[in-house]
Write a protein that holds these residues in place. Structure first.
Motif, PDB file in Angstrom:
ATOM      1  N   PRO A  63     115.164  83.920   4.342  1.00 33.63           N
ATOM      2  CA  PRO A  63     116.139  84.147   5.404  1.00 33.63           C
ATOM      3  C   PRO A  63     115.637  85.247   6.363  1.00 33.63           C
ATOM      4  CG  PRO A  63     117.217  84.074   3.265  1.00 33.63           C
ATOM      5  CD  PRO A  63     115.749  84.137   2.993  1.00 33.63           C
ATOM      6  N   PRO A  64     116.193  85.309   7.604  1.00 31.03           N
ATOM      7  CA  PRO A  64     115.675  86.224   8.623  1.00 31.03           C
ATOM      8  C   PRO A  64     115.600  87.690   8.205  1.00 31.03           C
ATOM      9  CG  PRO A  64     117.186  84.659   9.611  1.00 31.03           C
ATOM     10  CD  PRO A  64     117.252  84.440   8.135  1.00 31.03           C
ATOM     11  N   THR A  65     116.563  88.165   7.394  1.00 28.89           N
ATOM     12  CA  THR A  65     116.566  89.594   7.018  1.00 28.89           C
ATOM     13  C   THR A  65     115.937  89.830   5.645  1.00 28.89           C
ATOM     14  OG1 THR A  65     118.777  89.432   6.024  1.00 28.89           O
ATOM     15  CG2 THR A  65     118.640  89.999   8.380  1.00 28.89           C
ATOM     16  N   GLN A  66     115.433  88.765   5.018  1.00 35.73           N
ATOM     17  CA  GLN A  66     114.847  88.894   3.685  1.00 35.73           C
ATOM     18  C   GLN A  66     113.431  88.305   3.632  1.00 35.73           C
ATOM     19  OE1 GLN A  66     116.444  90.471   0.918  1.00 35.73           O
ATOM     20  NE2 GLN A  66     117.707  91.147   2.649  1.00 35.73           N
TER      21      GLN A  66
ATOM     22  N   GLY B 199     113.039  92.451   7.747  1.00 31.05           N
ATOM     23  CA  GLY B 199     113.829  91.537   8.571  1.00 31.05           C
ATOM     24  C   GLY B 199     113.383  91.587  10.022  1.00 31.05           C
ATOM     25  N   LEU B 200     113.627  90.504  10.747  1.00 28.10           N
ATOM     26  CA  LEU B 200     113.351  90.433  12.185  1.00 28.10           C
ATOM     27  C   LEU B 200     114.657  90.168  12.918  1.00 28.10           C
ATOM     28  CD1 LEU B 200     110.057  88.318  12.242  1.00 28.10           C
ATOM     29  CD2 LEU B 200     110.284  90.807  12.373  1.00 28.10           C
TER      30      LEU B 200
ATOM     31  N   ALA C 159     118.063  95.796  19.355  1.00 28.64           N
ATOM     32  CA  ALA C 159     117.513  97.082  18.913  1.00 28.64           C
ATOM     33  C   ALA C 159     118.316  97.687  17.760  1.00 28.64           C
ATOM     34  CB  ALA C 159     117.481  98.061  20.089  1.00 28.64           C
ATOM     35  N   ALA C 160     119.600  97.336  17.645  1.00 32.44           N
ATOM     36  CA  ALA C 160     120.418  97.862  16.553  1.00 32.44           C
ATOM     37  C   ALA C 160     120.142  97.146  15.236  1.00 32.44           C
ATOM     38  CB  ALA C 160     121.900  97.748  16.900  1.00 32.44           C
ATOM     39  N   ARG C 161     119.303  96.126  15.290  1.00 31.31           N
ATOM     40  CA  ARG C 161     118.975  95.323  14.102  1.00 31.31           C
ATOM     41  C   ARG C 161     120.230  94.747  13.453  1.00 31.31           C
ATOM     42  NH1 ARG C 161     114.906  98.587  16.308  1.00 31.31           N
ATOM     43  NH2 ARG C 161     112.885  98.123  15.312  1.00 31.31           N
ATOM     44  N   SER C 162     121.133  94.228  14.292  1.00 35.47           N
ATOM     45  CA  SER C 162     122.363  93.626  13.780  1.00 35.47           C
ATOM     46  C   SER C 162     122.395  92.114  13.979  1.00 35.47           C
ATOM     47  CB  SER C 162     123.579  94.254  14.464  1.00 35.47           C
ATOM     48  OG  SER C 162     123.562  93.993  15.865  1.00 35.47           O
TER      49      SER C 162
ATOM     50  N   VAL D 194     110.801  91.557  19.689  1.00 43.10           N
ATOM     51  CA  VAL D 194     111.155  91.238  18.312  1.00 43.10           C
ATOM     52  C   VAL D 194     111.305  92.569  17.577  1.00 43.10           C
ATOM     53  CG1 VAL D 194     110.490  90.059  16.196  1.00 43.10           C
ATOM     54  CG2 VAL D 194     109.844  89.091  18.414  1.00 43.10           C
ATOM     55  N   TYR D 195     112.501  92.821  17.056  1.00 46.22           N
ATOM     56  CA  TYR D 195     112.786  94.091  16.381  1.00 46.22           C
ATOM     57  C   TYR D 195     112.650  93.899  14.869  1.00 46.22           C
ATOM     58  CZ  TYR D 195     114.737  95.289  20.925  1.00 46.22           C
ATOM     59  OH  TYR D 195     114.905  95.521  22.276  1.00 46.22           O
TER      60      TYR D 195
END
Length: 317
Positions: free
Chosen positions: A244-247, A260-261, A265-268, A292-293
């Motif tokens: 998954p995107p954050t894992q 994660g990507l 900028a807040a990585r939310s 890409v953060y």
């Protein structure tokens, strides 16, 4: 003797009349020009595209006579400027040019067209039976650097006053006059601009780190260039682990580092490949940049070494 004396001049007169009739036999020529197509054009590459077509010539007249053929080509329905002819698609244009030579250095002009030299000269000497034919090449180049042209079918039609092929008996090679017979064979020039996108990426590098006890942030980038008006979507896959995107997982052998990507900028806002996690845009013909953060969250610290993952960027348009 009187009968013989009177018949000879009559016979001679008949022979002279026959000879005079043969001397004034008019030349007759027909011409055909095939359409020129540049095919599908990658306007984003910046490279020119070349094409060519041909004009067929078929003439008849006096045996061994020399006919001068002067084919003039004007603007076409797409229009022209001082530097180029144009193909049109609605209100959009593509610049191109027609040339006399394969090196594309001598523009093909017309006596009625102010933007280039006059028509080229092509002499044709008829055979002993008064027949002659030939083929003349017409060379085209669609110029590069036209990324602002939207997708579409582009066309210019040549008919009527746009094509003026003059021909006459003469030993001259002067095509600057309006003398001679005229034929007006029509033809078209076309090109297609398909929707297209180009993509470049910048890696996300978290650098050298020690214990993974706090968030570690870094950025990369995706640069997209698409033809004007082309809607597109950018998705990022789950990397080597299809996570998954954050894992996502950077790995070294069996050991991994979770990261994660994100789109913000807040990585939310995770950046992935499913609905609601992708980035959308519309092409302008120029490059558009997206950051890409990346974030490595606190986690168990594996053994020292270089940890790597490969993420595939897909641009759908």
């Amino acid at each position: 003797m009187q009968i013989d004396f009177l018949s000879k001049p009559m016979l001679a007169a008949a022979m002279l009349a026959c000879l005079a009739s043969g001397q004034v036999k008019a030349q007759s020529c027909s011409f055909g020009i095939s359409g020129m197509s540049f095919g599908q054009i990658d306007t984003l590459s910046g490279a020119p595209a070349d094409s060519s077509t041909s004009m067929s010539i078929n003439c008849s007249g006096l045996p061994l006579a020399r006919i001068l053929i002067c084919p003039g080509i004007g603007s076409g329905s797409g229009g022209a400027t001082a530097s180029a002819r144009q193909l049109a698609s609605g209100g959009n244009q593509l610049d191109y040019q027609l040339y006399v030579d394969s090196g594309r250095s001598v523009v093909w002009g017309s006596n009625s067209w102010p933007f280039a030299p006059g028509p080229p000269a092509y002499p044709l000497t008829l055979g002993v039976l008064g027949q002659g034919s030939g083929t003349v090449m017409i060379y085209g180049r669609l110029f590069g650097g036209q990324a602002s042209a939207p997708p579409g079918s582009y066309l210019s039609s040549f008919s009527g006053s746009d094509v003026e092929v003059r021909y006459r008996y003469t030993a001259s090679s002067d095509c600057s006059t309006s003398l001679g017979n005229v034929e007006r064979p029509g033809f078209t020039v076309s090109a297609t601009v398909p929707a297209n996108c180009q993509v470049n990426t910048q890696d996300v590098d978290f650098g050298a780190q020690g214990v993974l006890a706090t968030n570690i942030d870094a950025t990369g980038g995706v640069d997209v260039t698409c033809t004007p008006g082309s809607a597109y979507t950018i998705s990022l896959d789950g990397g080597n682990a299809a996570a998954p995107p954050t894992q996502r997982e950077m790995s070294k052998g069996a050991e991994t580092v979770i990261y994660g990507l994100y789109r913000d900028a807040a990585r939310s806002q995770p950046w992935g490949s499913t609905v609601g996690t992708t980035v959308s845009g519309s092409g302008s013909g120029s490059g558009q940049s997206f950051t890409v953060y990346g974030r490595v969250p606190p986690q168990h610290t594996p053994s020292p070494g270089t940890y790597v993952d490969t993420v595939v960027v897909t641009v759908t348009y």
